[in-house]
Motif scaffolding. Structure first.
Motif, mmCIF file in Angstrom:
data_model
loop_
_atom_site.group_PDB
_atom_site.id
_atom_site.type_symbol
_atom_site.label_atom_id
_atom_site.label_comp_id
_atom_site.label_asym_id
_atom_site.label_seq_id
_atom_site.Cartn_x
_atom_site.Cartn_y
_atom_site.Cartn_z
ATOM 1 N N LEU A 23 0.819 -1.215 0.000
ATOM 2 C CA LEU A 23 0.000 0.000 0.000
ATOM 3 C C LEU A 23 0.854 1.267 0.000
ATOM 4 O O LEU A 23 0.493 2.249 -0.655
ATOM 5 C CB LEU A 23 -0.958 -0.005 1.198
ATOM 6 N N VAL A 24 1.968 1.245 0.719
ATOM 7 C CA VAL A 24 2.865 2.412 0.692
ATOM 8 C C VAL A 24 3.307 2.675 -0.745
ATOM 9 O O VAL A 24 3.330 3.819 -1.215
ATOM 10 C CB VAL A 24 4.088 2.202 1.627
ATOM 11 N N ASP A 25 3.620 1.605 -1.465
ATOM 12 C CA ASP A 25 4.032 1.754 -2.864
ATOM 13 C C ASP A 25 2.918 2.395 -3.700
ATOM 14 O O ASP A 25 3.142 3.372 -4.414
ATOM 15 C CB ASP A 25 4.402 0.372 -3.422
ATOM 16 N N ARG A 26 1.694 1.868 -3.593
ATOM 17 C CA ARG A 26 0.589 2.389 -4.427
ATOM 18 C C ARG A 26 0.152 3.786 -3.978
ATOM 19 O O ARG A 26 -0.114 4.659 -4.816
ATOM 20 C CB ARG A 26 -0.626 1.448 -4.376
ATOM 21 N N VAL A 27 0.044 3.986 -2.680
ATOM 22 C CA VAL A 27 -0.410 5.292 -2.188
ATOM 23 C C VAL A 27 0.608 6.377 -2.551
ATOM 24 O O VAL A 27 0.236 7.495 -2.917
ATOM 25 C CB VAL A 27 -0.668 5.243 -0.658
ATOM 26 N N SER A 28 1.908 6.041 -2.499
ATOM 27 C CA SER A 28 2.905 7.074 -2.840
ATOM 28 C C SER A 28 2.855 7.395 -4.332
ATOM 29 O O SER A 28 3.055 8.548 -4.726
ATOM 30 C CB SER A 28 4.307 6.653 -2.394
ATOM 31 N N THR A 29 2.559 6.405 -5.174
ATOM 32 C CA THR A 29 2.390 6.681 -6.612
ATOM 33 C C THR A 29 1.192 7.612 -6.836
ATOM 34 O O THR A 29 1.261 8.580 -7.604
ATOM 35 C CB THR A 29 2.165 5.363 -7.390
ATOM 36 N N TYR A 30 0.101 7.313 -6.149
ATOM 37 C CA TYR A 30 -1.123 8.137 -6.238
ATOM 38 C C TYR A 30 -0.835 9.567 -5.767
ATOM 39 O O TYR A 30 -1.211 10.538 -6.443
ATOM 40 C CB TYR A 30 -2.181 7.464 -5.366
ATOM 41 N N ALA A 31 -0.139 9.691 -4.637
ATOM 42 C CA ALA A 31 0.164 11.026 -4.103
ATOM 43 C C ALA A 31 1.057 11.810 -5.065
ATOM 44 O O ALA A 31 0.858 13.007 -5.281
ATOM 45 C CB ALA A 31 0.833 10.904 -2.728
ATOM 46 N N ALA A 32 2.030 11.122 -5.664
ATOM 47 C CA ALA A 32 2.925 11.799 -6.613
ATOM 48 C C ALA A 32 2.139 12.294 -7.828
ATOM 49 O O ALA A 32 2.396 13.388 -8.354
ATOM 50 C CB ALA A 32 4.040 10.854 -7.045
ATOM 51 N N SER A 33 1.170 11.505 -8.258
ATOM 52 C CA SER A 33 0.349 11.890 -9.402
ATOM 53 C C SER A 33 -0.492 13.132 -9.079
ATOM 54 O O SER A 33 -0.626 14.044 -9.900
ATOM 55 C CB SER A 33 -0.547 10.697 -9.767
#
Ligand SMILES: [Fe+2]
Length: 180
Positions: A109-119
């Motif tokens: 989730l850290v991986d996916r949430v950080s991608t989402y936040a960067a977007s």
């Protein structure tokens, strides 16, 4: 452009904003169900705290999806929010379907949430260039919430051996504190 809009932005600007918002909508829908996947399938130590934290994050992301879709609509756009459209347009990889322990789910989730936040952060820069403070404000509010959720998630990895390797490349620990 699908619908009329009397918002005082050029058609080209609105089209670009709608595309941006639809990408974020797709990613939020994908992320919402990925976080639910973790909520349903997590096992092991600290089960309840992680099960409940994941549900809180999922609720936040579901509300983000609604906000992206409605801003796209206000700009005259067609919200592309079915599961199939989201799967096609999401910026995320498929969830880690082998994750079982709390730590494995948190890491995924850290991986996916950080991608989402960067977007979303990129969306703020784009919205500023397109001179639309309303979309920038929406992205900024959502980014603040998701970055706090990211903090709650990544704090569960504090002290784990893999987290140490990742963190040592980017986090400087102040003197007197234990190493991450
Ligand atoms: Fe539930």
């Amino acid at each position: 452009m699908k619908f009329p809009s009397h918002i005082s932005l050029s058609q080209e600007t609105r089209e670009e904003l709608i595309e941006l918002l639809n990408t974020c909508l797709a990613t939020a829908i994908d992320l919402h169900w990925q976080v639910k996947q973790a909520h349903w399938n997590v096992r092991g130590r600290q089960f309840i705290s992680r099960h409940e934290l994941f549900d809180t994050v999922a609720d936040h992301v579901r509300k983000h999806a609604d906000e992206f879709a409605e801003r796209a609509g206000a700009l005259g756009g067609y919200a592309e929010g079915t599961i199939r459209l989201a799967a096609r347009n999401s910026e995320l990889d498929e969830y880690d379907l082998k994750a079982i322990s709390g730590e494995e789910h948190v890491r995924a989730l850290v991986d996916r949430v950080s991608t989402y936040a960067a977007s979303i952060r990129q969306g703020i820069h784009r919205g500023e260039k397109l001179d639309d403070p309303v979309t920038v404000d929406l992205f900024t509010r959502i980014l603040g919430e998701i970055e706090q959720d990211l903090w709650f998630l990544e704090s569960h990895l504090y002290g784990s051996p893999q987290a140490s390797r990742t963190a040592s490349t980017s986090v400087e620990v102040p003197e007197g504190l234990p190493p991450v």
